[in-house]
Design an enzyme around this catalytic site. Sequence first.
Site, mmCIF file in Angstrom:
data_model
loop_
_atom_site.group_PDB
_atom_site.id
_atom_site.type_symbol
_atom_site.label_atom_id
_atom_site.label_comp_id
_atom_site.label_asym_id
_atom_site.label_seq_id
_atom_site.Cartn_x
_atom_site.Cartn_y
_atom_site.Cartn_z
ATOM 1 N N GLU A 1 0.820 -1.214 0.000
ATOM 2 C CA GLU A 1 0.000 0.000 0.000
ATOM 3 C C GLU A 1 0.854 1.263 0.000
ATOM 4 O O GLU A 1 0.365 2.355 0.271
ATOM 5 C CB GLU A 1 -0.974 -0.006 1.184
ATOM 6 N N ASP B 1 -3.590 -0.495 11.981
ATOM 7 C CA ASP B 1 -4.441 -1.645 11.649
ATOM 8 C C ASP B 1 -3.675 -2.886 12.095
ATOM 9 O O ASP B 1 -2.677 -3.267 11.466
ATOM 10 C CB ASP B 1 -4.750 -1.700 10.145
ATOM 11 N N GLU C 1 -7.532 -0.511 14.282
ATOM 12 C CA GLU C 1 -8.429 -1.368 13.500
ATOM 13 C C GLU C 1 -8.138 -2.840 13.810
ATOM 14 O O GLU C 1 -6.977 -3.231 13.948
ATOM 15 C CB GLU C 1 -8.161 -1.067 12.025
ATOM 16 N N ASP D 1 -12.953 -4.272 10.734
ATOM 17 C CA ASP D 1 -12.769 -4.495 9.282
ATOM 18 C C ASP D 1 -13.118 -5.953 8.983
ATOM 19 O O ASP D 1 -14.265 -6.257 8.635
ATOM 20 C CB ASP D 1 -11.324 -4.152 8.902
ATOM 21 N N LYS E 1 -15.528 -1.267 2.724
ATOM 22 C CA LYS E 1 -14.835 -1.657 1.495
ATOM 23 C C LYS E 1 -15.894 -2.206 0.536
ATOM 24 O O LYS E 1 -16.550 -3.211 0.857
ATOM 25 C CB LYS E 1 -13.825 -2.761 1.789
ATOM 26 N N ARG F 1 -8.359 -1.425 -1.008
ATOM 27 C CA ARG F 1 -7.800 -2.737 -0.706
ATOM 28 C C ARG F 1 -6.289 -2.698 -0.947
ATOM 29 O O ARG F 1 -5.782 -1.763 -1.572
ATOM 30 C CB ARG F 1 -8.417 -3.830 -1.603
#
Length: 430
Positions: free
Chosen positions: A206, A243, A286, A313, A338, A367
């Site tokens: 990411e 997260d 998260e 999530d 998402k 994502r």
Amino acid sequence: MTEPAIRSVHARRIWDSRGRPTVEAEVTLSDGTVGRGLAPAGASRGSREAVDRRDGGTRFGGLDVQGAIASVRDEIGPALAGRDPFDQAGIDAALIALDGTPTKARLGGNATVAVSLAVLQAAAASRGLPLWRHLAGEDAVTIPLPEIQIFGGGAHAGRRTDIQDFMVMAPRARSFAEALEVTAEVYRAAGAVMAGRGLLQGVADEGGWWPAFTSNEEALDALVAAIERAGFTPGEEAAISLDIAASEFGRGGRYRLGLEGRELDRDGMAEYLMGWCARYPILSIEDPFAEDDAEGLARFTAAVGDHIQVIGDDFLVTNAALVAAAAQAGTVNAVLVKVNQAGTVSEARAACEAGRRAGFGTIVSARSGETEDVAIAHLAVGWSAGQLKVGSFARSERMAKWNEVLRIEEALGARARFAGLTALPFRRSR
Ligand SMILES: C=C(OP(=O)(O)O)C(=O)O
Ligand SMILES: [Mg+2]
């Protein structure tokens, strides 16, 4: 003038940011307007998410998406031909009924999400409206507070840390543009900190720095050092968001921290994370416990939920019913949204609205496998979700989305309302 109808639906195979095949759907209306939807793909997936169809082999090995493309060509296209593209709820209900499974496994979540987004884009384009405005109608919108990755770990970086995302939020920013600017400074400073320590390896899925840390805490310390090196005070101009993605290393109330070579039980995991909450300027966490550990989540949220956002999530998989149940049980106080986790735009919107009704924080998210598509920037604004999570600076499939929010903020001018900290659940309830 008669309203346009859906004339045709076409799907093609394209490639995502991890070099894997994915689905792009193209919906053409009777007025000639075309809308495109591109399916992203997760790596750390919740077990109850919509299931992509990945079958057959590509020419050179690896799973293909030809089955999903055949779903669009043979079933979805004929079923949607002639339908009203402005009836998104009806289109999405038709996709759900046509699939007939609880997880979209028959047609493929990658087929349904691409088509659902393509219909939405075609409808907006036919009206000549930007997508966010098409979604919001006449309502005022909110520009989201970003959470931006600085270090990537877990399933996105060869499990070099157990924790998946080390991110930064800019609590004092007065606009999205300012938040992005603050975070960019921290991002570059983090690269310099890692280079100085000989830990710089590249970038993760990411766009955060790929870490070579020897403990999860070393990453937190490096993040604090980066905030300071950028000239900011930790917790003031820049705060931390994590997260944990705990389903990746936890099950049955036991958590295996591979990097540190130890296993924690539920209480040990709570102590581990609460220690971090006491020592570091953390605003949001998260999936701190695994998706099967509602008890761990509920205890954690009861302990820190008055000053820390606790996001579900993998635990909520963008499902409105699960969000409502979580609100009842007090397991989390925020929901990650998402679109491909749900499989259609309408179901994702319903999850976001269920979160809003519960007083939750609502965070639209990309994502780890992404494309150049910027639709989620528009969803975050058009739904006034309040927060957006897209990844980091070093990868253009991420920057395309962040930069799109800058354009929307600029277009709104004096009418732009930046959510800032009001997006956080404990700020809402005060
Ligand atoms: C974006 C995430 O990762 P993935 O897409 O791999 O599920 C996440 O876990 O929040
Ligand atoms: Mg996550």
